[in-house]
Write an enzyme that holds these catalytic residues in place. Structure first.
Site: not given
Ligand code: TYM
Length: 334
Positions: A115, A200, A197
């Site tokens: 990032k 978004k 991967k």
């Molecule tokens: P975020 O918002 O980027 O993604 C949300 C969830 O989607 C999963 N994910 C994927 N899984 C499979 N293939 C992909 N291409 C893919 N892209 C995203 C992510 O692994 C995630 O589970 N930091 C975290 C959000 C967060 C969080 C937390 C998660 C904040 N606090 C506490 C768990 C517990 C994030 O940015 O996820």
């Protein structure tokens, strides 16, 4: 434990439009696990502002994400679905945990490096301490299990390290959480570059399936998906494009890769890609319909936002007070 149930916590950022990766890697598993655990599902809007956001857009996306959680099948009467920014305990615990986290640990986080490279004009302290806020999210609810995609594993590990460090000093304060990674769909790759991967924030919209894409768009993107010149549908690391499509197909249909290989034995890539597209449309259509229905009921969603913020705050405050006492903050006089 809450009552006789173990606790589950997870969250998603309200940044950008959710992709099929978010759904198959996380949201789908949340629904499967939701009966077994006492669940907290947060829209982590505080994490979102580590990258510059337009306020009106962020507010709109946060609401759309909360609605999507419900549309995906999470019952908001049983699961605590809420905005992170509505529970001040997240920020308060984060401060304390900041004092138990080392710069060296944070420096090793690959997401920070990625990032920081992508937003070189805004490498703010929030971007650096992002994993500490994530640790606070999880530890605040004494979560036993955290369902995430593979990309979040490093953040789960640092959360465990911080919790263990804290417990070693102050006794058994935090539950040590475990990551839950689904059998299929834990890492969905870009349709245009299977080495990357699905994300978004991908600049090429053809690489990602967005959860609100209409059926024609979904099919068109799958038709254009990158494959290879091998010519057979095999679940192999040597064929990353096909492997990714099989992962998607299996996660959507519940079939195993071996079953899918058999089904498409001797059939061409064109036919296979169509079948994957149709399987995805079958998953997205009902989801989109439920979002539309929920959007008509503003009062219902507002009620959920209000009630669940109170519920989350109750459990968060319980942990926070315990932690504040442990580190030596003076007791509150009532
Ligand atoms: P975020 O918002 O980027 O993604 C949300 C969830 O989607 C999963 N994910 C994927 N899984 C499979 N293939 C992909 N291409 C893919 N892209 C995203 C992510 O692994 C995630 O589970 N930091 C975290 C959000 C967060 C969080 C937390 C998660 C904040 N606090 C506490 C768990 C517990 C994030 O940015 O996820």
């Amino acid at each position: 434990m809450i009552g006789d149930k173990k606790v589950l916590f997870s969250g998603m950022q309200a940044t950008g439009t959710l992709t099929l990766g978010n759904y198959l890697g996380a949201l789908k598993n949340w629904v499967t696990l939701s009966d077994e655990y006492e669940c907290f599902y947060s829209v982590v809007d505080m994490h979102s502002i580590t990258v510059r956001q337009d306020p009106a857009t962020l507010r709109k996306r946060a609401r759309a994400l909360l609605t999507l959680y419900i549309a995906a099948g999470l019952d908001p009467e049983k699961n605590c679905i809420y905005y992170q920014s509505h529970v001040s305990g997240h920020a308060e615990l984060m401060w304390i945990l900041n004092c138990f986290t080392y710069m060296g640990e944070l420096n090793r986080m690959t997401q920070f490096k990625d990032k920081a490279a992508k937003h070189a004009d805004n490498i703010n302290a929030g971007l650096f301490t992002y994993p500490v806020l994530m640790a606070a999210d999880i530890l605040l609810y004494q979560a036993d299990v955290v369902p995430v995609g593979i990309d979040q594993m490093q953040h789960l590990e640092i959360t465990r390290d911080i919790a263990i460090r804290f417990n070693n000093i102050y006794g058994d304060v935090f539950t040590i959480p475990e990551a839950y990674i689904g059998k299929t769909g834990a890492k969905i790759m870009s349709l245009q570059d299977p080495g990357k991967k699905m994300s978004k924030s991908d600049e090429n919209p053809n690489g990602s399936i967005y959860l609100m894409d209409d059926p024609d768009t979904v099919i068109r993107k799958f038709k254009r998906a990158v494959t290879d010149s091998v010519g057979c549908v095999r679940y192999s690391d040597e064929q990353p494009g096909i492997k990714n499509l099989l992962d998607i197909y299996c996660a959507c249909t519940g079939k195993t890769p071996a079953e899918a290989e058999k089904e498409f034995d001797g059939r061409g890539y064109g036919e296979f890609k169509m079948a994957v597209g149709e399987a995805v449309v079958d998953v997205l259509k009902p989801l989109q319909q439920r979002v539309e229905d929920l959007n008509r009921d503003k009062a219902y969603i507002d009620g959920i936002i209000r009630d669940n913020a109170r519920k989350a705050d109750y459990y968060a405050t319980k942990t926070l007070r315990k932690v504040q006492k442990k580190v030596g903050f003076p007791e509150r006089i009532r």
